[in-house]
Design a protein around this motif. Structure first.
Motif, PDB file in Angstrom:
ATOM      1  N   THR A  73     -58.189  22.385  38.267  1.00 56.07           N
ATOM      2  CA  THR A  73     -58.921  23.628  38.948  1.00 56.07           C
ATOM      3  C   THR A  73     -60.086  23.766  38.916  1.00 56.07           C
ATOM      4  O   THR A  73     -60.540  23.222  37.095  1.00 56.07           O
ATOM      5  CB  THR A  73     -58.800  24.861  39.055  1.00 56.07           C
ATOM      6  OG1 THR A  73     -57.011  24.383  40.245  1.00 56.07           O
ATOM      7  CG2 THR A  73     -59.494  25.702  39.928  1.00 56.07           C
ATOM      8  N   ILE A  74     -61.484  23.147  39.573  1.00 54.53           N
ATOM      9  CA  ILE A  74     -62.611  23.339  38.685  1.00 54.53           C
ATOM     10  C   ILE A  74     -63.617  23.840  39.419  1.00 54.53           C
ATOM     11  O   ILE A  74     -63.464  23.569  40.324  1.00 54.53           O
ATOM     12  CB  ILE A  74     -62.740  21.252  38.869  1.00 54.53           C
ATOM     13  CG1 ILE A  74     -61.853  20.657  37.878  1.00 54.53           C
ATOM     14  CG2 ILE A  74     -64.427  21.517  38.053  1.00 54.53           C
ATOM     15  CD1 ILE A  74     -61.817  19.459  38.201  1.00 54.53           C
ATOM     16  N   LEU A  75     -64.352  24.614  38.429  1.00 55.13           N
ATOM     17  CA  LEU A  75     -65.292  25.322  38.659  1.00 55.13           C
ATOM     18  C   LEU A  75     -67.226  24.667  38.948  1.00 55.13           C
ATOM     19  O   LEU A  75     -66.608  23.643  37.834  1.00 55.13           O
ATOM     20  CB  LEU A  75     -66.337  26.357  38.281  1.00 55.13           C
ATOM     21  CG  LEU A  75     -66.852  27.796  38.503  1.00 55.13           C
ATOM     22  CD1 LEU A  75     -66.376  27.823  39.823  1.00 55.13           C
ATOM     23  CD2 LEU A  75     -66.599  28.640  37.453  1.00 55.13           C
ATOM     24  N   GLY A  76     -67.263  24.272  40.195  1.00 56.82           N
ATOM     25  CA  GLY A  76     -68.224  22.934  40.507  1.00 56.82           C
ATOM     26  C   GLY A  76     -69.363  24.408  39.733  1.00 56.82           C
ATOM     27  O   GLY A  76     -70.108  25.247  39.144  1.00 56.82           O
ATOM     28  N   ASP A  77     -70.715  23.503  39.255  1.00 56.74           N
ATOM     29  CA  ASP A  77     -72.159  24.424  39.234  1.00 56.74           C
ATOM     30  C   ASP A  77     -72.259  24.939  40.156  1.00 56.74           C
ATOM     31  O   ASP A  77     -73.715  25.868  39.590  1.00 56.74           O
ATOM     32  CB  ASP A  77     -73.117  23.525  38.735  1.00 56.74           C
ATOM     33  CG  ASP A  77     -72.648  22.232  37.887  1.00 56.74           C
ATOM     34  OD1 ASP A  77     -71.388  22.832  36.696  1.00 56.74           O
ATOM     35  OD2 ASP A  77     -73.378  20.857  37.528  1.00 56.74           O
ATOM     36  N   TRP A  82     -62.865  23.646  43.117  1.00 57.77           N
ATOM     37  CA  TRP A  82     -61.883  22.877  43.491  1.00 57.77           C
ATOM     38  C   TRP A  82     -61.028  22.898  42.879  1.00 57.77           C
ATOM     39  O   TRP A  82     -60.657  23.362  42.046  1.00 57.77           O
ATOM     40  CB  TRP A  82     -62.650  21.324  43.480  1.00 57.77           C
ATOM     41  CG  TRP A  82     -64.530  21.477  43.761  1.00 57.77           C
ATOM     42  CD1 TRP A  82     -65.136  21.777  42.938  1.00 57.77           C
ATOM     43  CD2 TRP A  82     -64.860  20.436  44.841  1.00 57.77           C
ATOM     44  NE1 TRP A  82     -66.582  21.892  44.421  1.00 57.77           N
ATOM     45  CE2 TRP A  82     -66.181  20.670  45.213  1.00 57.77           C
ATOM     46  CE3 TRP A  82     -63.670  19.448  45.854  1.00 57.77           C
ATOM     47  CZ2 TRP A  82     -67.074  19.730  46.018  1.00 57.77           C
ATOM     48  CZ3 TRP A  82     -64.921  18.641  46.765  1.00 57.77           C
ATOM     49  CH2 TRP A  82     -66.441  18.951  47.227  1.00 57.77           C
ATOM     50  N   MET A  83     -59.632  22.532  44.074  1.00 55.55           N
ATOM     51  CA  MET A  83     -58.348  22.054  43.341  1.00 55.55           C
ATOM     52  C   MET A  83     -58.119  21.212  43.971  1.00 55.55           C
ATOM     53  O   MET A  83     -57.919  21.013  44.942  1.00 55.55           O
ATOM     54  CB  MET A  83     -57.974  23.054  44.417  1.00 55.55           C
ATOM     55  CG  MET A  83     -56.284  23.537  44.120  1.00 55.55           C
ATOM     56  SD  MET A  83     -54.828  24.799  44.484  1.00 55.55           S
ATOM     57  CE  MET A  83     -56.061  26.110  43.746  1.00 55.55           C
ATOM     58  N   THR A 107     -58.879  21.530  48.087  1.00 54.27           N
ATOM     59  CA  THR A 107     -59.793  22.026  49.130  1.00 54.27           C
ATOM     60  C   THR A 107     -60.700  22.742  48.295  1.00 54.27           C
ATOM     61  O   THR A 107     -60.902  22.653  47.045  1.00 54.27           O
ATOM     62  CB  THR A 107     -58.728  23.426  48.988  1.00 54.27           C
ATOM     63  OG1 THR A 107     -58.620  23.604  47.719  1.00 54.27           O
ATOM     64  CG2 THR A 107     -57.345  22.580  49.539  1.00 54.27           C
ATOM     65  N   ARG A 108     -61.337  23.032  48.655  1.00 60.23           N
ATOM     66  CA  ARG A 108     -63.013  22.867  48.040  1.00 60.23           C
ATOM     67  C   ARG A 108     -63.211  24.433  49.187  1.00 60.23           C
ATOM     68  O   ARG A 108     -63.133  24.823  49.928  1.00 60.23           O
ATOM     69  CB  ARG A 108     -64.310  22.831  49.152  1.00 60.23           C
ATOM     70  CG  ARG A 108     -65.340  22.591  48.319  1.00 60.23           C
ATOM     71  CD  ARG A 108     -66.650  21.554  49.388  1.00 60.23           C
ATOM     72  NE  ARG A 108     -68.111  21.210  48.558  1.00 60.23           N
ATOM     73  CZ  ARG A 108     -68.760  22.673  48.823  1.00 60.23           C
ATOM     74  NH1 ARG A 108     -68.916  23.117  50.245  1.00 60.23           N
ATOM     75  NH2 ARG A 108     -70.230  23.058  48.497  1.00 60.23           N
ATOM     76  N   SER A 109     -63.670  25.583  47.593  1.00 63.40           N
ATOM     77  CA  SER A 109     -64.423  27.114  48.051  1.00 63.40           C
ATOM     78  C   SER A 109     -65.100  28.061  47.880  1.00 63.40           C
ATOM     79  O   SER A 109     -65.465  27.099  47.084  1.00 63.40           O
ATOM     80  CB  SER A 109     -63.087  28.042  47.728  1.00 63.40           C
ATOM     81  OG  SER A 109     -62.973  27.814  46.800  1.00 63.40           O
ATOM     82  N   ASP A 110     -66.049  28.152  48.763  1.00 69.95           N
ATOM     83  CA  ASP A 110     -67.467  28.228  48.437  1.00 69.95           C
ATOM     84  C   ASP A 110     -67.258  29.837  47.972  1.00 69.95           C
ATOM     85  O   ASP A 110     -65.999  30.599  47.975  1.00 69.95           O
ATOM     86  CB  ASP A 110     -68.564  28.043  49.376  1.00 69.95           C
ATOM     87  CG  ASP A 110     -68.182  29.153  50.872  1.00 69.95           C
ATOM     88  OD1 ASP A 110     -67.468  29.667  50.698  1.00 69.95           O
ATOM     89  OD2 ASP A 110     -68.639  27.987  51.848  1.00 69.95           O
ATOM     90  N   GLU A 111     -68.185  30.004  48.098  1.00 69.02           N
ATOM     91  CA  GLU A 111     -68.232  32.214  46.725  1.00 69.02           C
ATOM     92  C   GLU A 111     -68.029  32.333  48.454  1.00 69.02           C
ATOM     93  O   GLU A 111     -68.355  33.952  47.963  1.00 69.02           O
ATOM     94  CB  GLU A 111     -70.305  31.763  46.928  1.00 69.02           C
ATOM     95  CG  GLU A 111     -70.301  31.493  44.733  1.00 69.02           C
ATOM     96  CD  GLU A 111     -71.512  31.664  44.442  1.00 69.02           C
ATOM     97  OE1 GLU A 111     -72.661  32.052  45.648  1.00 69.02           O
ATOM     98  OE2 GLU A 111     -71.683  31.261  43.111  1.00 69.02           O
TER      99      GLU A 111
END
Length: 274
Positions: A73-77, A82-83, A107-111
């Motif tokens: 799991t990564i948090l983008g700038d 992103w998982m 998977t990509r989740s936004d704010e």
């Protein structure tokens, strides 16, 4: 980007490990063979794919069981999360539809809470700024062998990245450069119907070849043209001679038609004279 969580099902000597990284900086420490390099290898494998069995040293086959792979799991700038769920083989009872034979799901989740699936290429472009696997390996070397490689600082891609980072802009400038290269490829590489300029260039080259072939026929064309003019002059002379002979033929035909009358007239003249 920021690593938030590593869920390792099976990777090297690690299995069933769930590591959360809540702080801004995380220090991994431990004795030799504790698994520090394995953790970094796991991150690389999740981002770019688990190496094949031909690269056994980088593949990290599970030594203590568990499905080969896990979840990163990564948090983008930009605030997107992103998982990345990747397995060398699908774990039992799990079906992971993805882009690489049911081994990958991103998977990509936004704010705002929206969640959607993404592809490997999209993840590398948006999350990693288009960074390639080779460049990531050079920037974030794991093993001593990788650190000792002289070529680690000699690749053209890495040199451009370090240069742009030095003048400011770093990854953004590199992304722009990659975008320009991709656009140039679309315009000039003859790979399908979308390459309109390439097709036009090919058409121009074909016409130039045809023009060169036509130039080779030019001397013969001039000879044929002169011969045609000479024959045209002869034809005009022949037409004039034919017209004159036609007039003479018509005159003679009239003479033949009036011969009987002429003979009768001459006989009458002879009789009158007698």
């Amino acid at each position: 980007m920021k690593l938030e969580r590593m869920q390792i099902s099976g990777f090297g000597r690690l299995n069933g490990l769930d590591v959360e990284l809540p702080g801004q900086v995380t220090v991994l420490y431990g004795p030799n063979e504790a698994g520090k390099s394995t953790l970094l290898g796991f991150v690389r494998a999740m981002l770019f794919g688990i190496p094949t069995r031909a690269a056994a040293a980088e593949r990290y086959e599970p030594l203590r069981g568990g499905a080969h792979g896990g979840v990163l799991t990564i948090l983008g700038d930009d605030g997107t999360r992103w998982m990345i769920e990747r397995y060398a083989q699908p774990p039992e009872g799990r079906n992971l539809p993805g882009t690489r034979g049911d081994r990958l799901r991103i998977t990509r989740s936004d704010e705002q809470g929206g969640v959607r699936e993404a592809s490997q290429e999209e993840m590398q472009r948006e999350l990693l700024g288009g960074m390639s696997k080779a460049m990531f390996k050079q920037l974030f070397a794991v093993s001593l062998t990788e650190l000792q490689q002289v070529g680690a600082l000699q690749s053209e891609e890495l040199s451009r990245y370090l240069f742009h980072a030095g003048i400011g802009g770093g990854a953004a400038v590199l992304r722009g450069e990659k975008r320009l290269v991709q656009d140039m490829d679309k315009l000039y590489r003859p790979r399908g119907r979308t390459q309109e300029i390439a097709q036009l260039l090919q058409a121009v080259e074909r016409l130039e070849r045809e023009a060169e072939a036509a130039k080779a026929l030019l001397p013969r064309f001039n000879d044929v043209l002169e011969e045609l003019e000479r024959l045209a002059a002869q034809l005009a002379e022949a037409e004039a001679a034919r017209a004159a002979r036609s007039r003479e033929t018509a005159r003679l035909q009239r003479a033949v038609g009036s011969r009987a009358d002429w003979l009768q007239r001459e006989a009458l003249r002879a009789e009158l004279a007698a």
